[in-house]
Design a protein around this motif. Structure first.
Motif, PDB file in Angstrom:
ATOM      1  N   ILE A 246      18.369 -26.577  -7.522  1.00  0.00           N
ATOM      2  CA  ILE A 246      18.372 -25.928  -6.210  1.00  0.00           C
ATOM      3  C   ILE A 246      18.783 -26.961  -5.164  1.00  0.00           C
ATOM      4  N   ARG A 247      20.014 -26.867  -4.691  1.00  0.00           N
ATOM      5  CA  ARG A 247      20.547 -27.842  -3.739  1.00  0.00           C
ATOM      6  C   ARG A 247      20.179 -27.539  -2.303  1.00  0.00           C
ATOM      7  N   THR A 248      19.669 -26.351  -2.057  1.00  0.00           N
ATOM      8  CA  THR A 248      19.253 -25.981  -0.704  1.00  0.00           C
ATOM      9  C   THR A 248      18.174 -26.941  -0.205  1.00  0.00           C
ATOM     10  N   PRO A 249      18.308 -27.509   0.988  1.00  0.00           N
ATOM     11  CA  PRO A 249      17.252 -28.375   1.520  1.00  0.00           C
ATOM     12  C   PRO A 249      15.929 -27.611   1.673  1.00  0.00           C
ATOM     13  N   LEU A 250      14.867 -28.185   1.155  1.00  0.00           N
ATOM     14  CA  LEU A 250      13.550 -27.565   1.199  1.00  0.00           C
ATOM     15  C   LEU A 250      12.613 -28.389   2.065  1.00  0.00           C
ATOM     16  N   THR A 251      11.845 -27.707   2.887  1.00  0.00           N
ATOM     17  CA  THR A 251      10.728 -28.330   3.598  1.00  0.00           C
ATOM     18  C   THR A 251       9.458 -27.665   3.104  1.00  0.00           C
ATOM     19  N   ILE A 252       8.557 -28.454   2.560  1.00  0.00           N
ATOM     20  CA  ILE A 252       7.307 -27.931   2.008  1.00  0.00           C
ATOM     21  C   ILE A 252       6.193 -28.178   3.024  1.00  0.00           C
ATOM     22  N   LEU A 253       5.646 -27.091   3.570  1.00  0.00           N
ATOM     23  CA  LEU A 253       4.559 -27.191   4.545  1.00  0.00           C
ATOM     24  C   LEU A 253       3.264 -26.758   3.859  1.00  0.00           C
ATOM     25  N   GLY A 272       3.927 -33.836  -5.744  1.00  0.00           N
ATOM     26  CA  GLY A 272       4.145 -34.020  -7.175  1.00  0.00           C
ATOM     27  C   GLY A 272       4.935 -32.886  -7.789  1.00  0.00           C
ATOM     28  N   VAL A 273       4.616 -31.653  -7.404  1.00  0.00           N
ATOM     29  CA  VAL A 273       5.279 -30.488  -7.991  1.00  0.00           C
ATOM     30  C   VAL A 273       6.731 -30.384  -7.553  1.00  0.00           C
ATOM     31  N   TYR A 274       7.015 -30.701  -6.290  1.00  0.00           N
ATOM     32  CA  TYR A 274       8.361 -30.491  -5.748  1.00  0.00           C
ATOM     33  C   TYR A 274       9.267 -31.721  -5.847  1.00  0.00           C
ATOM     34  N   LYS A 275       8.822 -32.791  -6.443  1.00  0.00           N
ATOM     35  CA  LYS A 275       9.600 -34.024  -6.431  1.00  0.00           C
ATOM     36  C   LYS A 275      10.931 -33.893  -7.176  1.00  0.00           C
ATOM     37  N   ALA A 276      11.070 -32.892  -8.040  1.00  0.00           N
ATOM     38  CA  ALA A 276      12.321 -32.717  -8.783  1.00  0.00           C
ATOM     39  C   ALA A 276      13.430 -32.123  -7.926  1.00  0.00           C
ATOM     40  N   ALA A 277      13.069 -31.541  -6.784  1.00  0.00           N
ATOM     41  CA  ALA A 277      14.084 -30.930  -5.928  1.00  0.00           C
ATOM     42  C   ALA A 277      14.982 -32.020  -5.329  1.00  0.00           C
ATOM     43  N   PRO A 278      16.301 -31.822  -5.316  1.00  0.00           N
ATOM     44  CA  PRO A 278      17.217 -32.863  -4.829  1.00  0.00           C
ATOM     45  C   PRO A 278      17.067 -33.179  -3.343  1.00  0.00           C
ATOM     46  N   SER A 279      16.723 -32.168  -2.533  1.00  0.00           N
ATOM     47  CA  SER A 279      16.599 -32.370  -1.085  1.00  0.00           C
ATOM     48  C   SER A 279      15.301 -31.743  -0.624  1.00  0.00           C
ATOM     49  N   VAL A 280      14.284 -32.561  -0.432  1.00  0.00           N
ATOM     50  CA  VAL A 280      12.968 -32.028  -0.096  1.00  0.00           C
ATOM     51  C   VAL A 280      12.259 -32.948   0.889  1.00  0.00           C
ATOM     52  N   SER A 281      11.565 -32.338   1.846  1.00  0.00           N
ATOM     53  CA  SER A 281      10.725 -33.073   2.789  1.00  0.00           C
ATOM     54  C   SER A 281       9.396 -32.340   2.900  1.00  0.00           C
ATOM     55  N   TYR A 282       8.419 -32.990   3.518  1.00  0.00           N
ATOM     56  CA  TYR A 282       7.062 -32.446   3.522  1.00  0.00           C
ATOM     57  C   TYR A 282       6.462 -32.505   4.921  1.00  0.00           C
ATOM     58  N   VAL A 283       5.690 -31.465   5.233  1.00  0.00           N
ATOM     59  CA  VAL A 283       4.917 -31.414   6.476  1.00  0.00           C
ATOM     60  C   VAL A 283       3.514 -30.960   6.104  1.00  0.00           C
ATOM     61  N   ASP A 284       2.510 -31.716   6.482  1.00  0.00           N
ATOM     62  CA  ASP A 284       1.134 -31.305   6.226  1.00  0.00           C
ATOM     63  C   ASP A 284       0.437 -31.007   7.546  1.00  0.00           C
ATOM     64  N   ILE A 285      -0.430 -30.012   7.525  1.00  0.00           N
ATOM     65  CA  ILE A 285      -1.196 -29.615   8.713  1.00  0.00           C
ATOM     66  C   ILE A 285      -2.668 -29.573   8.333  1.00  0.00           C
ATOM     67  N   GLY A 286      -3.472 -30.352   9.031  1.00  0.00           N
ATOM     68  CA  GLY A 286      -4.891 -30.463   8.721  1.00  0.00           C
ATOM     69  C   GLY A 286      -5.746 -29.416   9.393  1.00  0.00           C
ATOM     70  N   ASP A 287      -6.989 -29.320   8.939  1.00  0.00           N
ATOM     71  CA  ASP A 287      -7.974 -28.369   9.451  1.00  0.00           C
ATOM     72  C   ASP A 287      -7.435 -26.946   9.346  1.00  0.00           C
ATOM     73  N   ALA A 288      -6.857 -26.627   8.205  1.00  0.00           N
ATOM     74  CA  ALA A 288      -6.270 -25.313   7.979  1.00  0.00           C
ATOM     75  C   ALA A 288      -6.419 -24.925   6.519  1.00  0.00           C
ATOM     76  N   PHE A 300       1.622 -25.301  13.692  1.00  0.00           N
ATOM     77  CA  PHE A 300       2.576 -24.561  12.877  1.00  0.00           C
ATOM     78  C   PHE A 300       3.829 -24.237  13.682  1.00  0.00           C
ATOM     79  N   MET A 301       3.657 -23.849  14.947  1.00  0.00           N
ATOM     80  CA  MET A 301       4.804 -23.525  15.777  1.00  0.00           C
ATOM     81  C   MET A 301       5.693 -24.745  15.968  1.00  0.00           C
ATOM     82  N   THR A 302       5.093 -25.900  16.149  1.00  0.00           N
ATOM     83  CA  THR A 302       5.862 -27.136  16.294  1.00  0.00           C
ATOM     84  C   THR A 302       6.694 -27.395  15.040  1.00  0.00           C
ATOM     85  N   ALA A 303       6.075 -27.243  13.880  1.00  0.00           N
ATOM     86  CA  ALA A 303       6.792 -27.460  12.624  1.00  0.00           C
ATOM     87  C   ALA A 303       7.893 -26.423  12.434  1.00  0.00           C
TER      88      ALA A 303
END
Length: 311
Positions: A246-253, A272-288, A300-303
């Motif tokens: 999957i070459r589509t850029p992914l953002t995992i929130l 760990g699960v998404y590390k195989a994706a060629p183009s992936v970034s991550y955003v974490d949101i706490g207290d949720a 969430f709106m900012t992200a």
């Protein structure tokens, strides 16, 4: 490895997947959304309906299991100031007619409806946002119709949801349990609702009282036959082998909290699960919790704005 998640995640798996769905079959009032314009553009299809508002570059928002398009009410109006927002709703998830969602092939049907809509409207490649099961749909779109998806924001969703039961889960191992759950949920249709179950489920999916109240109402409004079929297909769809293609850029929130899954464990799970994706970034949101857009709407709106405005 994610074996250290097993005890905590397994304890919450029933809630997260809405297995204790109340099975409402009473006459329902469709869940209304306030996020669109007074006279929104609406397209009804076999598996989904799509409501459009705003002007500008296109963006699609896809809700999760048993959720209506109203899950995006806190963000869609603001997003519509700068974008043409397409709010997807799965037929049967908000008290409306289930149409084609009472038979196998529901998730594939959603994907093909989206592709047909994008083709007919000549939208071209657009960003997609998917929550929970909607995140799986966005991944399926990126796999089957990569030209439709410029990038995808995957909100608290895994490429194989069976992992929350067992870090070594396979479709073959999960299928009998998935079938049993589907059949039980279908059999609950038309029987008296169990609001206590719905409340317990909602309490496991959101942290704030107002968030939980909304989730409970959505659960009660959903057609349990549709939810059961969707859950079965979710549990028998594994996109982990496809991530590398999957070459589509992914953002995992993904969310985390001190009372739920701590940040260090959430980081290890999703990254760990998404590390195989060629183009992936991550955003974490706490207290949720799972409904992160309800628990932390500003973060969430900012992200979401950052994702939508990316070039």
């Amino acid at each position: 490895m994610i074996t250290h998640f097993k005890a905590r995640i397994l304890a919450s798996a029933v809630l997260m997947l809405v297995i204790l769905h109340p099975g409402a079959g009473r006459a329902r009032t469709p869940v209304a959304s306030t996020s669109a314009q007074v006279v929104p553009a609406m397209t009804q299809m076999e598996h989904i309906s799509i409501q459009a508002s705003g002007k500008g570059p296109a963006i699609f928002l896809i809700p999760g299991l048993s959720s209506p398009r109203a899950v995006w009410d806190g963000v869609a109006p603001e997003l519509a100031k700068t974008h043409r927002v397409y709010l997807v709703q799965v037929n049967g998830f908000a008290g409306d007619d289930p149409r084609g969602n009472l038979k196998p092939g529901m998730l594939d049907g959603i994907v093909e409806d989206l592709n047909a809509f994008i083709t007919k409207e000549k939208i071209g490649s657009a960003p997609m946002v998917g929550h929970s099961m909607g995140g799986l749909v966005a991944l399926m779109m990126a796999k089957a119709h990569s030209g439709d998806v410029s990038r995808a924001l995957i909100v608290d969703s895994l490429p194989y949801v069976g992992l929350i039961f067992n870090p070594n889960a396979t479709v073959a191992a999960m299928e009998p349990q998935a079938k049993m759950i589907r059949d039980q949920m279908a059999a609950a249709y038309g029987k008296p609702v169990n609001e206590a179950n719905a409340e317990r489920t909602a309490n496991g999916l959101a942290l704030k009282p107002e968030s939980r109240a909304k989730v409970k109402a959505w659960i009660l409004a959903a057609d349990s036959r549709v939810s059961g079929q969707a859950l079965y297909e979710d549990l028998t769809t594994d996109l982990r082998p496809d991530l590398a293609t999957i070459r589509t850029p992914l953002t995992i929130l993904y969310p985390w909290s001190d009372t739920g899954i701590p940040k260090v464990r959430a980081d290890a799970l999703y990254q760990g699960v998404y590390k195989a994706a060629p183009s992936v970034s991550y955003v974490d949101i706490g207290d949720a919790a799972h409904f992160v857009m309800l628990d932390q709407p500003e973060a969430f709106m900012t992200a979401l704005k950052g994702f939508a405005d990316a070039r």
